[in-house]
Design a protein around this motif. Structure first.
Motif, mmCIF file in Angstrom:
data_model
loop_
_atom_site.group_PDB
_atom_site.id
_atom_site.type_symbol
_atom_site.label_atom_id
_atom_site.label_comp_id
_atom_site.label_asym_id
_atom_site.label_seq_id
_atom_site.Cartn_x
_atom_site.Cartn_y
_atom_site.Cartn_z
ATOM 1 N N ALA A 196 0.825 -1.203 0.000
ATOM 2 C CA ALA A 196 0.000 0.000 0.000
ATOM 3 C C ALA A 196 0.862 1.258 0.000
ATOM 4 O O ALA A 196 0.558 2.239 -0.702
ATOM 5 C CB ALA A 196 -0.924 0.000 1.217
ATOM 6 N N ALA A 199 2.262 1.625 -3.384
ATOM 7 C CA ALA A 199 1.207 2.073 -4.292
ATOM 8 C C ALA A 199 0.976 3.574 -4.148
ATOM 9 O O ALA A 199 0.833 4.297 -5.141
ATOM 10 C CB ALA A 199 -0.084 1.304 -4.009
ATOM 11 N N GLY A 200 0.940 4.046 -2.900
ATOM 12 C CA GLY A 200 0.797 5.482 -2.685
ATOM 13 C C GLY A 200 1.950 6.267 -3.277
ATOM 14 O O GLY A 200 1.765 7.347 -3.869
ATOM 15 N N GLY A 235 1.350 1.581 -9.302
ATOM 16 C CA GLY A 235 0.490 1.941 -8.188
ATOM 17 C C GLY A 235 -0.812 1.169 -8.196
ATOM 18 O O GLY A 235 -1.257 0.657 -7.154
ATOM 19 N N TYR A 239 -1.789 -1.605 -5.364
ATOM 20 C CA TYR A 239 -2.979 -1.374 -4.543
ATOM 21 C C TYR A 239 -3.890 -2.597 -4.563
ATOM 22 O O TYR A 239 -4.451 -2.995 -3.534
ATOM 23 C CB TYR A 239 -3.722 -0.145 -5.065
ATOM 24 N N VAL A 251 -5.044 -0.557 4.626
ATOM 25 C CA VAL A 251 -4.436 -0.361 3.309
ATOM 26 C C VAL A 251 -4.798 1.003 2.746
ATOM 27 O O VAL A 251 -3.944 1.732 2.230
ATOM 28 C CB VAL A 251 -4.887 -1.499 2.361
ATOM 29 N N THR A 252 -6.076 1.375 2.838
ATOM 30 C CA THR A 252 -6.517 2.661 2.297
ATOM 31 C C THR A 252 -5.883 3.821 3.045
ATOM 32 O O THR A 252 -5.483 4.825 2.437
ATOM 33 C CB THR A 252 -8.052 2.762 2.367
ATOM 34 N N LEU A 255 -2.230 4.075 1.960
ATOM 35 C CA LEU A 255 -2.171 4.555 0.574
ATOM 36 C C LEU A 255 -2.332 6.061 0.485
ATOM 37 O O LEU A 255 -1.502 6.767 -0.102
ATOM 38 C CB LEU A 255 -3.255 3.862 -0.255
ATOM 39 N N TRP A 256 -3.415 6.590 1.085
ATOM 40 C CA TRP A 256 -3.692 8.015 0.958
ATOM 41 C C TRP A 256 -2.676 8.860 1.703
ATOM 42 O O TRP A 256 -2.323 9.959 1.254
ATOM 43 C CB TRP A 256 -5.112 8.321 1.442
ATOM 44 N N GLU A 259 0.341 8.906 -0.578
ATOM 45 C CA GLU A 259 0.027 9.548 -1.848
ATOM 46 C C GLU A 259 -0.110 11.059 -1.717
ATOM 47 O O GLU A 259 0.170 11.806 -2.674
ATOM 48 C CB GLU A 259 -1.271 8.962 -2.416
#
Length: 313
Positions: A196, A199-200, A235, A239, A251-252, A255-256, A259
């Motif tokens: 994650a 991915a971010g 990414g 994710y 995870v969310t 990620l944010w 990011e």
């Protein structure tokens, strides 16, 4: 032009939030992952994702990166509200407060944002960014392989004989990361969090690459364009891996956080993003409030895919 760009950023956040709802509905209606591509709701969600991405690209060419990325993080509020209105998902009081804080923080950031440098970064910097995208893709491949590696099951610790706390949507307590038979899988959560975070970083790198695009001459050979593609694809894939092996809320949130923060720092330190003179403390407060609200909303029951009723079988 700034007003138009800000409007596009807000529209992109709304589209991302709506896309998440549509994809959740489509995924739950599908009887298996192999047929999810046949679900109209899922396909509509993918289409909205693409439209939102294009709108965010236009906004990034005009507005400071920190403003655009923070506005996009507001899509979590859109998803939470939409899940409550359309799907009947549960919203906690803290979620309602986080939604209000998100709106206020984004308004504050819009009022405090300054200008960005009109100059794109140098050619060597564009090549360095393209090289960084390849490094991130390789690191992501290693992290995804680690996440998919079979791990020993860990026996759950015995607990007192008390009622289990209900899960967010189905009324059952669920482990954060489980194997095929429901046992907690050792280390899977950490591997998913790594995916994650990468991915971010990939999505954040794509936002940085947008600022270096030059649409002149032999633009298909532009290194910033290839950096944008590699960062974006890496990414998205990472994710998906993180969601497969980890808790959706954690995870969310990871990620944010990555990011928004990583490209924002790059915008200030490298790309000439600014804040209105004398408004730096207010901008910092708005940024912190927006990130905090996003972290709260990322753990909201309304973000869980299981909030969508499954079809009868």
């Amino acid at each position: 032009m700034r007003i138009l760009a800000l409007g596009l950023a807000v529209a992109a956040a709304v589209a991302y939030g709506a896309a998440s709802l549509l994809q959740a509905v489509g995924a739950r209606r599908a009887r298996s992952a192999l047929v999810v591509w046949r679900e109209p709701a899922y396909l509509a969600g993918l289409g909205l994702d693409a439209i939102a991405w294009l709108m965010s690209l236009v906004a990034l060419r005009t507005l400071p990166i920190y403003l655009v990325q923070t506005v996009l993080a507001g899509s979590l509020a859109v998803t939470a509200v939409g899940a409550r209105m359309v799907l009947g998902a549960r919203l906690r009081r803290v979620d309602v407060g986080a939604i209000a804080v998100t709106v206020a923080a984004l308004g504050l950031l819009a009022a405090t944002s300054g200008t960005q440098s009109g100059d794109t970064f140098s050619r060597p910097a564009a090549f360095a960014l393209a090289a960084a995208s390849v490094v991130l893709a390789l690191a992501g491949w290693a992290a995804a392989a680690a996440a998919a590696r079979p791990r020993p099951a860990v026996a759950a610790r015995p607990r007192p004989a008390t009622a289990a706390r209900p899960g967010p949507a189905d009324g059952a307590a669920r482990p954060r990361s489980a194997g095929a038979d429901g046992e907690v899988t050792a280390g899977a959560g950490g591997a998913a969090a790594t995916c994650a975070a990468l991915a971010g970083a990939g999505f954040g790198g794509a936002a940085i690459a947008v600022r270096g695009l030059r649409f002149e001459g032999n633009w298909p050979a532009e290194p910033a364009l290839w950096a944008l593609v590699v960062f974006g694809v890496a990414g998205a894939l990472l994710y998906a891996v993180a969601l497969e092996h980890g808790d959706v809320a954690r995870v969310t949130a990871v990620l944010w956080t990555v990011e928004v923060i990583v490209p924002s720092i790059a915008g200030f330190a490298w790309l000439g993003d600014t804040v209105r003179p004398g408004w730096a403390p207010a901008a910092a407060a708005g940024f912190a409030l927006a990130i905090g609200a996003a972290l709260v909303l990322a753990r909201s029951p309304a973000q869980e895919p299981t909030a969508v009723p499954a079809p009868p079988r």
